[in-house]
Design an enzyme around this catalytic site. Sequence first.
Site, PDB file in Angstrom:
ATOM      1  N   ILE A 216       0.844  -1.207   0.000  1.00 16.87           N
ATOM      2  CA  ILE A 216       0.000   0.000   0.000  1.00 16.87           C
ATOM      3  C   ILE A 216       0.876   1.254   0.000  1.00 16.87           C
ATOM      4  CG2 ILE A 216      -1.823   1.268   1.224  1.00 16.87           C
ATOM      5  CD1 ILE A 216      -2.654  -1.451   2.483  1.00 16.87           C
TER       6      ILE A 216
ATOM      7  N   ASP B 193      11.896   3.252   4.961  1.00 14.82           N
ATOM      8  CA  ASP B 193      11.524   1.833   4.924  1.00 14.82           C
ATOM      9  C   ASP B 193      12.735   0.987   5.286  1.00 14.82           C
ATOM     10  OD1 ASP B 193       8.990   0.270   3.218  1.00 14.82           O
ATOM     11  OD2 ASP B 193      10.758  -0.884   3.838  1.00 14.82           O
TER      12      ASP B 193
ATOM     13  N   THR C 187      -6.122  -0.869  10.384  1.00  8.99           N
ATOM     14  CA  THR C 187      -6.879  -1.944   9.734  1.00  8.99           C
ATOM     15  C   THR C 187      -8.232  -2.168  10.397  1.00  8.99           C
ATOM     16  OG1 THR C 187      -6.847  -4.336   9.367  1.00  8.99           O
ATOM     17  CG2 THR C 187      -5.600  -3.558  11.242  1.00  8.99           C
ATOM     18  N   ASP C 188      -9.155  -2.750   9.634  1.00 15.91           N
ATOM     19  CA  ASP C 188     -10.462  -3.103  10.219  1.00 15.91           C
ATOM     20  C   ASP C 188     -10.354  -4.296  11.176  1.00 15.91           C
ATOM     21  OD1 ASP C 188     -10.049  -5.140   8.367  1.00 15.91           O
ATOM     22  OD2 ASP C 188     -11.964  -4.900   7.337  1.00 15.91           O
ATOM     23  N   GLU C 189      -9.208  -5.019  11.131  1.00 16.20           N
ATOM     24  CA  GLU C 189      -9.085  -6.230  11.972  1.00 16.20           C
ATOM     25  C   GLU C 189      -9.092  -5.899  13.459  1.00 16.20           C
ATOM     26  OE1 GLU C 189      -6.386  -9.233  10.860  1.00 16.20           O
ATOM     27  OE2 GLU C 189      -6.735  -8.947   8.722  1.00 16.20           O
TER      28      GLU C 189
ATOM     29  N   TYR D 250      -1.380 -10.079  15.120  1.00 15.07           N
ATOM     30  CA  TYR D 250      -1.293  -8.913  14.213  1.00 15.07           C
ATOM     31  C   TYR D 250      -2.314  -7.844  14.601  1.00 15.07           C
ATOM     32  CZ  TYR D 250      -2.467  -6.049  10.134  1.00 15.07           C
ATOM     33  OH  TYR D 250      -2.772  -4.990   9.311  1.00 15.07           O
TER      34      TYR D 250
ATOM     35  N   LYS E 178      -1.845  -3.985  16.039  1.00 14.08           N
ATOM     36  CA  LYS E 178      -2.368  -2.780  15.381  1.00 14.08           C
ATOM     37  C   LYS E 178      -3.329  -2.043  16.318  1.00 14.08           C
ATOM     38  CE  LYS E 178      -1.833  -1.480  11.658  1.00 14.08           C
ATOM     39  NZ  LYS E 178      -0.796  -0.606  11.026  1.00 14.08           N
TER      40      LYS E 178
ATOM     41  N   LYS F 122      -0.355 -13.111   0.684  1.00 13.62           N
ATOM     42  CA  LYS F 122      -1.759 -12.834   0.974  1.00 13.62           C
ATOM     43  C   LYS F 122      -2.627 -13.556  -0.060  1.00 13.62           C
ATOM     44  CE  LYS F 122      -0.142  -9.816   4.002  1.00 13.62           C
ATOM     45  NZ  LYS F 122       0.218  -8.441   3.748  1.00 13.62           N
ATOM     46  N   LEU F 123      -3.910 -13.763   0.272  1.00 16.03           N
ATOM     47  CA  LEU F 123      -4.772 -14.657  -0.517  1.00 16.03           C
ATOM     48  C   LEU F 123      -4.695 -14.423  -2.041  1.00 16.03           C
ATOM     49  CD1 LEU F 123      -7.104 -16.852  -0.349  1.00 16.03           C
ATOM     50  CD2 LEU F 123      -8.648 -14.922  -0.584  1.00 16.03           C
TER      51      LEU F 123
HETATM   52  P1  NAD Z   1       3.438  -4.607   3.557  1.00 13.97           P
HETATM   53  O1  NAD Z   1       3.821  -5.742   4.464  1.00 13.97           O
HETATM   54  O2  NAD Z   1       3.270  -4.865   2.096  1.00 13.97           O
HETATM   55  O3  NAD Z   1       4.510  -3.434   3.696  1.00 13.97           O
HETATM   56  C1  NAD Z   1       5.041  -3.033   4.918  1.00 13.97           C
HETATM   57  C2  NAD Z   1       6.250  -2.144   4.640  1.00 13.97           C
HETATM   58  O4  NAD Z   1       6.781  -1.724   5.907  1.00 13.97           O
HETATM   59  C3  NAD Z   1       7.391  -2.864   3.898  1.00 13.97           C
HETATM   60  O5  NAD Z   1       7.897  -2.040   2.886  1.00 13.97           O
HETATM   61  C4  NAD Z   1       8.434  -3.101   4.984  1.00 13.97           C
HETATM   62  O6  NAD Z   1       9.767  -3.131   4.492  1.00 13.97           O
HETATM   63  C5  NAD Z   1       8.188  -1.909   5.909  1.00 13.97           C
HETATM   64  N1  NAD Z   1       8.617  -2.191   7.285  1.00 13.97           N
HETATM   65  C6  NAD Z   1       8.320  -3.293   8.035  1.00 13.97           C
HETATM   66  N2  NAD Z   1       8.911  -3.208   9.239  1.00 13.97           N
HETATM   67  C7  NAD Z   1       9.576  -2.016   9.263  1.00 13.97           C
HETATM   68  C8  NAD Z   1      10.366  -1.355  10.236  1.00 13.97           C
HETATM   69  N3  NAD Z   1      10.608  -1.916  11.429  1.00 13.97           N
HETATM   70  N4  NAD Z   1      10.894  -0.138   9.937  1.00 13.97           N
HETATM   71  C9  NAD Z   1      10.650   0.433   8.724  1.00 13.97           C
HETATM   72  N5  NAD Z   1       9.930  -0.174   7.750  1.00 13.97           N
HETATM   73  C10 NAD Z   1       9.395  -1.372   8.019  1.00 13.97           C
HETATM   74  O7  NAD Z   1       2.134  -3.996   4.200  1.00 13.97           O
HETATM   75  P2  NAD Z   1       0.840  -3.383   3.491  1.00 13.97           P
HETATM   76  O8  NAD Z   1      -0.109  -4.479   3.183  1.00 13.97           O
HETATM   77  O9  NAD Z   1       1.259  -2.458   2.424  1.00 13.97           O
HETATM   78  O10 NAD Z   1       0.213  -2.561   4.713  1.00 13.97           O
HETATM   79  C11 NAD Z   1       0.641  -1.229   4.980  1.00 13.97           C
HETATM   80  C12 NAD Z   1      -0.102  -0.703   6.191  1.00 13.97           C
HETATM   81  O11 NAD Z   1      -1.496  -0.720   5.942  1.00 13.97           O
HETATM   82  C13 NAD Z   1       0.111  -1.534   7.455  1.00 13.97           C
HETATM   83  O12 NAD Z   1       0.183  -0.661   8.537  1.00 13.97           O
HETATM   84  C14 NAD Z   1      -1.126  -2.402   7.539  1.00 13.97           C
HETATM   85  O13 NAD Z   1      -1.424  -2.738   8.874  1.00 13.97           O
HETATM   86  C15 NAD Z   1      -2.176  -1.471   6.952  1.00 13.97           C
HETATM   87  N6  NAD Z   1      -3.298  -2.139   6.280  1.00 13.97           N
HETATM   88  C16 NAD Z   1      -3.102  -3.103   5.348  1.00 13.97           C
HETATM   89  C17 NAD Z   1      -4.191  -3.666   4.687  1.00 13.97           C
HETATM   90  C18 NAD Z   1      -4.035  -4.718   3.623  1.00 13.97           C
HETATM   91  O14 NAD Z   1      -5.026  -5.274   3.165  1.00 13.97           O
HETATM   92  N7  NAD Z   1      -2.830  -5.027   3.170  1.00 13.97           N
HETATM   93  C19 NAD Z   1      -5.490  -3.234   5.002  1.00 13.97           C
HETATM   94  C20 NAD Z   1      -5.653  -2.246   5.988  1.00 13.97           C
HETATM   95  C21 NAD Z   1      -4.549  -1.690   6.606  1.00 13.97           C
HETATM   96  O1  DAU Z   2      -8.701  -6.578   6.783  1.00 18.96           O
HETATM   97  C1  DAU Z   2      -7.492  -5.904   6.553  1.00 18.96           C
HETATM   98  C2  DAU Z   2      -6.351  -6.885   6.644  1.00 18.96           C
HETATM   99  O2  DAU Z   2      -6.435  -7.716   5.504  1.00 18.96           O
HETATM  100  C3  DAU Z   2      -4.979  -6.215   6.730  1.00 18.96           C
HETATM  101  O3  DAU Z   2      -4.899  -5.471   7.911  1.00 18.96           O
HETATM  102  C4  DAU Z   2      -3.876  -7.269   6.704  1.00 18.96           C
HETATM  103  O4  DAU Z   2      -2.607  -6.625   6.684  1.00 18.96           O
HETATM  104  C5  DAU Z   2      -4.040  -8.096   5.456  1.00 18.96           C
HETATM  105  O5  DAU Z   2      -3.070  -9.131   5.449  1.00 18.96           O
HETATM  106  C6  DAU Z   2      -5.447  -8.711   5.382  1.00 18.96           C
HETATM  107  O6  DAU Z   2      -5.633  -9.735   6.400  1.00 18.96           O
HETATM  108  P1  DAU Z   2      -6.378 -11.115   6.080  1.00 18.96           P
HETATM  109  O7  DAU Z   2      -5.932 -12.121   7.051  1.00 18.96           O
HETATM  110  O8  DAU Z   2      -7.838 -10.914   5.900  1.00 18.96           O
HETATM  111  O9  DAU Z   2      -5.758 -11.385   4.596  1.00 18.96           O
HETATM  112  P2  DAU Z   2      -5.189 -12.713   3.906  1.00 18.96           P
HETATM  113  O10 DAU Z   2      -4.958 -12.380   2.471  1.00 18.96           O
HETATM  114  O11 DAU Z   2      -4.067 -13.316   4.675  1.00 18.96           O
HETATM  115  O12 DAU Z   2      -6.431 -13.718   3.997  1.00 18.96           O
HETATM  116  C7  DAU Z   2      -7.680 -13.383   3.400  1.00 18.96           C
HETATM  117  C8  DAU Z   2      -8.633 -14.558   3.677  1.00 18.96           C
HETATM  118  O13 DAU Z   2      -8.168 -15.703   2.938  1.00 18.96           O
HETATM  119  C9  DAU Z   2      -8.665 -14.987   5.126  1.00 18.96           C
HETATM  120  O14 DAU Z   2      -9.980 -15.411   5.460  1.00 18.96           O
HETATM  121  C10 DAU Z   2      -7.711 -16.174   5.184  1.00 18.96           C
HETATM  122  C11 DAU Z   2      -7.876 -16.797   3.811  1.00 18.96           C
HETATM  123  N1  DAU Z   2      -6.664 -17.487   3.268  1.00 18.96           N
HETATM  124  C12 DAU Z   2      -5.502 -16.809   3.249  1.00 18.96           C
HETATM  125  C13 DAU Z   2      -4.331 -17.392   2.788  1.00 18.96           C
HETATM  126  C14 DAU Z   2      -3.019 -16.641   2.774  1.00 18.96           C
HETATM  127  C15 DAU Z   2      -6.764 -18.779   2.796  1.00 18.96           C
HETATM  128  O15 DAU Z   2      -7.852 -19.397   2.775  1.00 18.96           O
HETATM  129  N2  DAU Z   2      -5.620 -19.369   2.322  1.00 18.96           N
HETATM  130  C16 DAU Z   2      -4.414 -18.743   2.306  1.00 18.96           C
HETATM  131  O16 DAU Z   2      -3.400 -19.378   1.881  1.00 18.96           O
END
Ligand code: NAD
Ligand code: DAU
Length: 347
Positions: free
Chosen positions: A12, A33, A130-132, A155, A159, A194-195
Site C-alpha cells: 500500500i 523503509d 486496519t479493520d481487523e 497482528y 495494530k 496474501k490470498l
Molecule cells: P506490507 O507488508 O506490504 O509493507 C510493509 C512495509 O513496511 C514494507 O515495505 C516493509 O519493508 C516496511 N517495514 C516493516 N517493518 C519495518 C520497520 N521496522 N521499519 C521500517 N519499515 C518497516 O504492508 P501493506 O499491506 O502495504 O500494509 C501497509 C499498512 O497498511 C500496514 O500498517 C497495515 O497494517 C495497513 N493495512 C493493510 C491492509 C491490507 O489489506 N494489506 C489493510 C488495511 C490496513
Molecule cells: O482486513 C485488513 C487486513 O487484511 C490487513 O490489515 C492485513 O494486513 C491483510 O493481510 C489482510 O488480512 P487477512 O488475514 O484478511 O488477509 P489474507 O490475504 O491473509 O487472507 C484473506 C482470507 O483468505 C482470510 O480469510 C484467510 C484466507 N486465506 C488466506 C491465505 C493466505 C486462505 O484461505 N488461504 C491462504 O493461503
Amino acid sequence: MNILITGGAGFIGSHVVRKFVNKHKDYNIYNLDALTYAGNLENLKDIDDKPNYNFIKGDIVDANFINKIFTKYKFDGVVHLAAESHVDRSITDPLAFVRTNIIGTVNLLNAARDLWKDSYGQKRFYHVSTDEVYGSLGDEGLFLETTAYDPNSPYSASKASSDHFVRAYGETYGLPYVISNCSNNYGPNHFPEKLIPLFINNIIENKPLPVYGDGKYTRDWLYVIDHAIAIDLVYHKGENHETYNIGGFNEWQNIDLVKLLCRQMDLKLGRTKGTSEKLITYVKDRPGHDLRYAIDASKINKEFGWRPSVTFEEGLERTIDWFLSNEEWLNNVTTGGYQEYYQKMYS
Ligand code: NAD
Ligand code: DAU
C-alpha cells in the site's frame, strides 16, 4: 512541506508514495523503509528520479535513528504505514509484530511530539490502520468508527495497541492525529503471501490453492489505488483526533472469490474452463480465524465524497493483468526466503 511516509516500499505504501509525489509536487516526500522481506524498491522505479522523492533506509524500532531523522528533516507531517502486516506470520512470530507495530509506532509518536510540541499548527500524524482491530462480525452488521476494539490475532492486537497509543498521544500531549481503518486491499505489487496474489502465483505455477477451513470466511475487498486516494483525502481533509473507516462496499466469501479468480485466470491464460478450480485444496484452518469483516464507509463517503472507483471484477482483472505482465517482479519476490516461508506454511 516535508512529509515522512513510512513503509513506502511495501504494497500500500508504494501506491501512497506515488500518489503524494505525483499529486503534491510542492511537498518533499521522504519514504522511510527498512526493506524487510515485504519492502521492494522495484515498486517505485517509475518515480524514484522525481525531484521531490527521497528514500531513507531505516528501522522504526531504532529510536535514536528516528530522532535523528526528525531533527534533520523537520517533518511537517507523517503518514505511517510501516508494519508487519501478515496475520499468519504473526501467529508464528508475535514479537516481531510487537516490535515494529507497537514500539516502532511509539518511537515515531515520541519524535513527532518532541519536534512539534511548541507549535502543533498545521502538523499532522496520520496512522494507517486496519479493520481487523474490530474483531470478527457474525452474519449481520458492519464495522463503524465507534465499534469497540476486539482483536483476535497477534497482528490485529498489535495494530489495536498502536491505534490506542496514537489516541493516547492526542489526549495526553495534544498531538494532532488522524487514524483510518481499512478493509482488505488487493492490486498491483501485492506480496504473494496474501490470498489473492498467492493464488494468482499458484495458478500460474499449477500449484494447489490452499483454502483455509471451509472457505466460508468473508472479507471486504478494496482496490489498493482507491485506498491511496482515500489516504490522500483523509490526510488533507480529515478532522484532528478523528477516525475514518475505509472499505470496498464489496463482501466476498473466500471460496466464491477464489472461484471468480480461477475463471478469470483460465481466460487470461487460455486454459480450458474449470482448469484452475481443480487446484482448490481445503487445508487446516488458521487459528483464531475471524469469520467476517465488513466496513461501513459512509462517514468518508458523506464527508469527502469518496467511494471505490472500480468494481471488484474490473479491479481483479487489472490485478491479474499486472501480475501477468510483471513476471520478473513476481520471480524476484518468490525466490530465496519466500520458498522457505512457503514450505513452512503449506507443506
Ligand atoms: P506490507 O507488508 O506490504 O509493507 C510493509 C512495509 O513496511 C514494507 O515495505 C516493509 O519493508 C516496511 N517495514 C516493516 N517493518 C519495518 C520497520 N521496522 N521499519 C521500517 N519499515 C518497516 O504492508 P501493506 O499491506 O502495504 O500494509 C501497509 C499498512 O497498511 C500496514 O500498517 C497495515 O497494517 C495497513 N493495512 C493493510 C491492509 C491490507 O489489506 N494489506 C489493510 C488495511 C490496513
Ligand atoms: O482486513 C485488513 C487486513 O487484511 C490487513 O490489515 C492485513 O494486513 C491483510 O493481510 C489482510 O488480512 P487477512 O488475514 O484478511 O488477509 P489474507 O490475504 O491473509 O487472507 C484473506 C482470507 O483468505 C482470510 O480469510 C484467510 C484466507 N486465506 C488466506 C491465505 C493466505 C486462505 O484461505 N488461504 C491462504 O493461503
